[in-house]
Design a protein around this motif. Sequence first.
Motif, mmCIF file in Angstrom:
data_model
loop_
_atom_site.group_PDB
_atom_site.id
_atom_site.type_symbol
_atom_site.label_atom_id
_atom_site.label_comp_id
_atom_site.label_asym_id
_atom_site.label_seq_id
_atom_site.Cartn_x
_atom_site.Cartn_y
_atom_site.Cartn_z
ATOM 1 N N LYS A 239 0.826 -1.214 0.000
ATOM 2 C CA LYS A 239 0.000 0.000 0.000
ATOM 3 C C LYS A 239 0.857 1.260 0.000
ATOM 4 O O LYS A 239 0.513 2.249 -0.646
ATOM 5 C CB LYS A 239 -0.944 -0.005 1.201
ATOM 6 C CG LYS A 239 -1.956 1.114 1.177
ATOM 7 C CD LYS A 239 -2.944 0.978 2.312
ATOM 8 C CE LYS A 239 -4.001 2.068 2.242
ATOM 9 N NZ LYS A 239 -5.005 1.904 3.289
ATOM 10 N N ASN B 148 1.915 1.579 -3.330
ATOM 11 C CA ASN B 148 0.735 1.448 -4.192
ATOM 12 C C ASN B 148 1.067 0.576 -5.398
ATOM 13 O O ASN B 148 0.776 0.906 -6.541
ATOM 14 C CB ASN B 148 0.198 2.808 -4.623
ATOM 15 C CG ASN B 148 -1.212 2.713 -5.182
ATOM 16 O OD1 ASN B 148 -1.897 1.715 -5.006
ATOM 17 N ND2 ASN B 148 -1.637 3.760 -5.867
ATOM 18 N N SER C 13 -4.095 0.890 -6.757
ATOM 19 C CA SER C 13 -5.413 1.178 -6.181
ATOM 20 C C SER C 13 -6.374 1.773 -7.202
ATOM 21 O O SER C 13 -7.589 1.684 -7.033
ATOM 22 C CB SER C 13 -5.292 2.105 -4.970
ATOM 23 O OG SER C 13 -4.746 3.347 -5.349
ATOM 24 N N SER C 14 -5.856 2.351 -8.268
ATOM 25 C CA SER C 14 -6.739 2.893 -9.306
ATOM 26 C C SER C 14 -6.859 1.963 -10.510
ATOM 27 O O SER C 14 -7.632 2.236 -11.424
ATOM 28 C CB SER C 14 -6.246 4.269 -9.770
ATOM 29 O OG SER C 14 -5.008 4.159 -10.435
ATOM 30 N N LYS C 15 -6.102 0.873 -10.526
ATOM 31 C CA LYS C 15 -6.098 -0.035 -11.677
ATOM 32 C C LYS C 15 -6.713 -1.406 -11.390
ATOM 33 O O LYS C 15 -7.133 -2.089 -12.309
ATOM 34 C CB LYS C 15 -4.665 -0.269 -12.172
ATOM 35 C CG LYS C 15 -3.971 0.991 -12.591
ATOM 36 C CD LYS C 15 -4.544 1.502 -13.894
ATOM 37 C CE LYS C 15 -4.027 2.857 -14.226
ATOM 38 N NZ LYS C 15 -5.035 3.882 -14.278
ATOM 39 N N LYS D 43 -10.861 -3.489 -5.811
ATOM 40 C CA LYS D 43 -10.610 -3.357 -4.373
ATOM 41 C C LYS D 43 -10.526 -4.719 -3.692
ATOM 42 O O LYS D 43 -9.676 -4.947 -2.841
ATOM 43 C CB LYS D 43 -11.713 -2.502 -3.749
ATOM 44 C CG LYS D 43 -11.457 -2.129 -2.316
ATOM 45 C CD LYS D 43 -12.537 -1.170 -1.819
ATOM 46 C CE LYS D 43 -12.252 -0.742 -0.399
ATOM 47 N NZ LYS D 43 -13.229 0.236 0.083
ATOM 48 N N ASP E 173 -2.494 5.172 -18.195
ATOM 49 C CA ASP E 173 -2.506 6.138 -17.093
ATOM 50 C C ASP E 173 -1.925 5.533 -15.818
ATOM 51 O O ASP E 173 -2.509 5.582 -14.753
ATOM 52 C CB ASP E 173 -3.927 6.657 -16.845
ATOM 53 C CG ASP E 173 -3.938 7.868 -15.921
ATOM 54 O OD1 ASP E 173 -2.934 8.620 -15.923
ATOM 55 O OD2 ASP E 173 -4.917 8.051 -15.194
ATOM 56 N N GLY E 174 -0.787 4.922 -15.963
ATOM 57 C CA GLY E 174 -0.089 4.276 -14.858
ATOM 58 C C GLY E 174 1.062 3.489 -15.441
ATOM 59 O O GLY E 174 1.471 3.725 -16.566
ATOM 60 N N ALA F 220 0.413 2.224 -9.215
ATOM 61 C CA ALA F 220 -0.857 2.937 -9.077
ATOM 62 C C ALA F 220 -1.978 1.898 -8.992
ATOM 63 O O ALA F 220 -3.049 2.052 -9.567
ATOM 64 C CB ALA F 220 -1.089 3.931 -10.206
#
Length: 79
Positions: free
Chosen positions: A10, A13, A62-64, A67, A40-41, A60
């Motif tokens: 975490k 990330n 957590s955005s890819k 959850k 975008d990562g 990145a």
Amino acid sequence: MADVRVTYDKTANAAYKYLSEPQARVKSAHMYPCDPVSVDGMINLDFDEQGRLIGIEVLAASSKLPKYLLQSAERLDTE
């Protein structure tokens, strides 16, 4: 269904999905970075010496990634 090991840090990330056998210690011989602009990562594909895909690194994360996947991943950081 095959066991697939996923780790997540975490703090960084970053997540890693291992595609080799969980007990195997396969080393990456070649890394192919995916285009960070397009996704975008940063996503890196790791291949072994025989050219087989052995793992996927997702920065990145957590955005890819979903959850639920990050919540169930083996944690590499200390919360």
